[in-house]
Write a protein that holds these residues in place. Structure first.
Motif, PDB file in Angstrom:
ATOM      1  N   ILE A 115      32.489 -12.725  54.333  1.00 31.28           N
ATOM      2  CA  ILE A 115      33.440 -13.586  54.030  1.00 31.28           C
ATOM      3  C   ILE A 115      33.822 -14.460  55.149  1.00 31.28           C
ATOM      4  N   LYS A 141      40.381 -19.265  44.555  1.00 28.95           N
ATOM      5  CA  LYS A 141      41.697 -18.963  45.239  1.00 28.95           C
ATOM      6  C   LYS A 141      42.527 -19.822  45.492  1.00 28.95           C
ATOM      7  N   LEU A 197      34.159  -4.142  49.054  1.00 26.08           N
ATOM      8  CA  LEU A 197      35.148  -4.154  49.722  1.00 26.08           C
ATOM      9  C   LEU A 197      35.005  -3.486  51.278  1.00 26.08           C
ATOM     10  N   TYR A 214      31.176  -6.340  53.473  1.00 28.51           N
ATOM     11  CA  TYR A 214      31.698  -7.419  52.620  1.00 28.51           C
ATOM     12  C   TYR A 214      32.547  -8.354  53.041  1.00 28.51           C
ATOM     13  N   VAL A 244      38.982 -11.979  43.655  1.00 23.00           N
ATOM     14  CA  VAL A 244      37.538 -12.464  43.450  1.00 23.00           C
ATOM     15  C   VAL A 244      36.638 -11.596  43.973  1.00 23.00           C
ATOM     16  N   LEU A 245      35.593 -11.254  43.436  1.00 23.68           N
ATOM     17  CA  LEU A 245      34.643 -10.572  43.921  1.00 23.68           C
ATOM     18  C   LEU A 245      33.479 -11.327  44.341  1.00 23.68           C
ATOM     19  N   GLU A 246      32.525 -11.078  45.583  1.00 26.22           N
ATOM     20  CA  GLU A 246      31.591 -12.090  45.888  1.00 26.22           C
ATOM     21  C   GLU A 246      30.447 -11.256  46.041  1.00 26.22           C
ATOM     22  N   ALA A 260      29.630  -5.727  46.205  1.00 31.08           N
ATOM     23  CA  ALA A 260      31.006  -6.133  46.214  1.00 31.08           C
ATOM     24  C   ALA A 260      31.973  -4.976  46.389  1.00 31.08           C
TER      25      ALA A 260
END
Lengths: 214, 275, 216
Positions: free
Chosen positions: A175, B175, A167, A171, B183-185, A165
């Motif tokens: 999403i 969210k 970012l 990542y 939020v970390l996915e 995770a």
């Protein structure tokens, strides 16, 4: 091909793009410093340092990057510390890449003929002066192409940040994908973002290498 | 050399246009192959084996045990019942690992006949796949380390960090409930739980059913607060595959009327299902 | 840290199962990527018209993308356009094209490094272009390629770990499952896995050094 994915989620993509660039740049600077230090260890006259340098390079080069990143992500918690995904990922990238950069620098220094060092020493320079004024300037020229290639590798390798995770581009792509369900399109755009960074670098590196060969 | 680079740039532009062209001919990416008979009832019977996508990392629902190599859980027992209904043999089944992120692509690729993997029925997903009747009623909740100041959703603020799984409904819900929350996915629940254990966030959010499994794995963690969403689980099949949906719904109805469903429920969840 | 629990017989066996998958995937991909790399490398070296340009574009694109993206793409994006690959096939295919692109550059570099004078000598003594390539350029080029090839193969073996992204049950993936199962297995498991990768790769490099000195 739905170009609306690119426009609708441009902000999300860009957030990841920035993460990827930032992580790669930080890791490049970090691994250059660490790599130089390790390279100096490896050619040092002190046996302990030499062993440490060799051990470091051999160990790190033979284990997967993902594992290094996991160690920095999950490891510190055993000592009550915690690093976030971006930090742990960037440190992992730094440590991993430094082993390769150390090798490149060591090879660059070794390629400078010994006679030159001796000549510099006999003309009154100290060892350190000889290194700085005679050996390193020549070595750097040889080291730049492998360094450039390591930078390209860093950009590509930074994609493992997604697993912790971190970012980065991958990542945020995940999403986007969980929103759009259009895997093909979503990741073609991701590929374009990576190519925007790596292709120009790759071109410059090739030109540089050709120039050196001449 | 120079020429090759020019060629490369030209080809990339051409490729983009071709891709763009594909879009104009009607976009059916991720669309169904059901029409071709893939994943249809006849195809399953011909193969003699039901291919089911289940979780491998979710205790109580689908968990791979390293010692036996077997995958076990509520979802597995339901899958076996479906295999028995369609093929007459509960072991005529092949379990494939899916995560929240990969289950829809794998289903639409025709690699699996159905997804039985703690999957909430949502309007968005209904556009991509068809669902059976609800076979489990879950609700989103929070898992924290025992003694944590977080006692429920009310304690999650925009300064909190919440962990979740990529592609799950829970990360979208949280969210919405707490705007601005970090939020970390993660790719799967295993990684998310390891992240919680190593202090990467204040709480882990997903369906309470999954969270109870994690708490059972590690007694230092507990589920807090009341569930704050409804997560009705459905079994997903490729769009337009109504025969298979019917077979699944028949199986579920049989299980419920025979009392077998309650047994499976109690075996894994530890209590009788709410009526 | 729970070393005893993490290193239970069941867990060790589970890790070995993962290692087996890692080795199968790596070994297959090493062979295939070497073949692919040789073909592309020779095509580029010999400047075969059209094919050479296509190869250049292919190599540049693949080399400049993250392998993680390629693996994921092979497995989950290609099916949307009708190309369906199973779990292991996708992993092997992704590794093959990525490492193959890298290897083609090594092969081309190795061939190019052979002295031009020797080629001319070969041609003027009546050998055809293909014969010159086969008898004069390749044997010398290959010797120079061995060290970079071996490090590429080691990279490939390490890179199989990226297949966790598609849930391939290789060493890293199984390590993740063990970490999740236990209450304090993280560090012991990671250390053991590091040691396994290190040992396998180190053996690989020692073995290749043996080969090199024997052939020299």
């Amino acid at each position: 091909m739905q170009f609306s994915i690119l426009t609708d989620y441009f902000g999300t993509y860009m957030e990841g793009f920035r993460g990827t660039i930032l992580s790669s740049l930080l890791a490049l600077a970090g691994s250059f410093l660490l790599g130089t230090l390790i390279a100096v260890f490896r050619i040092s006259t002190a046996r302990g340092l030499r062993w440490f340098g060799t051990g470091y390079v051999e160990f790190i080069r033979n284990i997967p990057l993902l594992l290094v990143v996991y160690i920095f992500y999950y490891g510190p918690s055993a000592f009550g510390l915690s690093l976030d995904g971006f930090t742990a990922g960037t440190i992992g990238l730094t440590v991993y890449t430094s082993a390769f950069i150390a090798e490149a620098i060591r090879a660059g220094i070794a390629a400078v003929p010994k006679g030159q060092t001796e000549a510099a020493r006999s003309s009154g320079l100290t060892y350190v002066q000889a290194m700085i004024h005679v050996v390193l300037p020549q070595a750097i020229k040889l080291v730049i192409p492998p360094l450039g290639n390591q930078f390209i590798n860093l950009i590509k390798n930074s994609s493992v940040l997604t697993i912790v995770a971190g970012l980065d581009l991958m990542y945020f792509a995940d999403i986007v994908n969980s929103d759009t369900f259009r895997t093909f399109d979503t990741y073609v755009f991701v590929a374009l973002f990576y190519l925007v960074l790596t292709l120009p670098l790759s071109y410059v590196m090739r030109v540089w290498e050709r120039r050196l060969q001449r | 050399m120079k020429k090759s680079w020019k060629l490369l740039s030209v080809m990339m532009v051409v490729a983009l246009f071709i891709l763009a062209g594909c879009g104009n001919n009607g976009n059916n990416a991720g669309g169904s192959n059901a029409a071709a008979g893939e994943g249809g009832l006849a195809a399953i019977k011909e193969r003699g084996k039901l291919q089911v996508g289940v979780k491998f990392d979710t205790k109580l629902f689908g968990l791979k045990d390293p010692s036996s190599g077997q995958v076990e859980g509520f979802d597995i027992d339901i899958s076996k019942a479906i295999a028995k209904h369609i093929l007459g043999d509960e072991n005529a089944i092949e379990l494939k690992e899916v995560t929240s992120k990969t289950r829809i692509p794998m289903l639409n690729n025709g690699e699996i006949d159905m997804v039985v993997a703690t999957m909430t029925i949502t309007e968005e997903r209904k556009k991509e796949v068809d669902f059976s009747d609800v076979y489990f009623q879950a609700g989103q909740s929070l898992l924290v380390k025992k003694g944590s100041p977080v006692k429920g959703l009310a304690d999650i603020t925009k300064d909190s960090t919440v962990l979740g799984s990529k592609g799950s409904t829970s990360v979208k819900n949280i969210k919405e409930k707490v705007p601005g929350v970090t939020v970390l996915e993660f790719d799967n629940y295993q990684d998310a739980f390891t992240a919680l254990k190593t202090g990467k966030g204040d709480a882990l959010t997903t369906d309470d059913s999954i969270l109870y499994g994690m708490a059972a794995q590690d007694p230092n963690y507990e589920v807090v607060g009341e569930p704050f969403t409804d997560e009705p689980y459905g079994i997903a099949v490729q769009k337009g595959n109504s025969e298979v949906v019917k077979a699944i719904n028949d199986t579920l109805a049989e299980l419920k009327s025979s009392g077998e469903y309650d047994k499976i429920y109690e075996k894994w969840i530890g209590k009788a299902p709410a009526k | 840290m729970d070393f005893a629990g993490a290193y239970s017989a069941d867990n060790l066996k589970f890790l070995l199962d993962g290692l087996y998958v890692t080795l199968i995937v790596a070994f297959t991909a090493i062979i295939l990527s070497f073949l692919l790399g040789c073909i592309i490398g020779v095509v580029r070296y010999a400047k075969v018209p059209v094919l050479s340009q296509i190869s250049f574009v292919f190599v540049e694109l693949i080399r400049n993308l993250p392998l993680l993206l390629i693996i994921f793409f092979m497995r989950f994006a290609l099916p949307e356009v009708g190309i369906k690959l199973g779990l292991m096939t996708a992993a092997i295919a992704a590794l093959t094209i990525f490492e193959g692109a890298m290897i083609s550059e090594i092969v081309r570099g190795g061939l190019t490094s052979v002295d031009k004078g020797q080629i001319e000598a070969g041609r003027s003594s009546g050998l055809t272009g293909v014969q010159t390539l086969w008898h004069i350029v390749l044997p010398q080029g290959l010797r120079r390629m061995v060290p970079p090839l071996v490090s590429q193969f080691i990279s490939l073996l390490k890179d199989t770990s990226l297949a966790v992204i598609i849930s391939l049950a290789e060493l890293m993936h199984n390590a993740g499952i063990i970490i999740g199962h236990g209450y304090n297995y993280t560090i012991p498991t990671l250390l053991l896995v590091a040691l396994i990768y290190f040992t396998v790769n180190y053996l690989l490099s020692v073995l290749s050094k043996r080969l090199e000195t024997k052939n020299a």
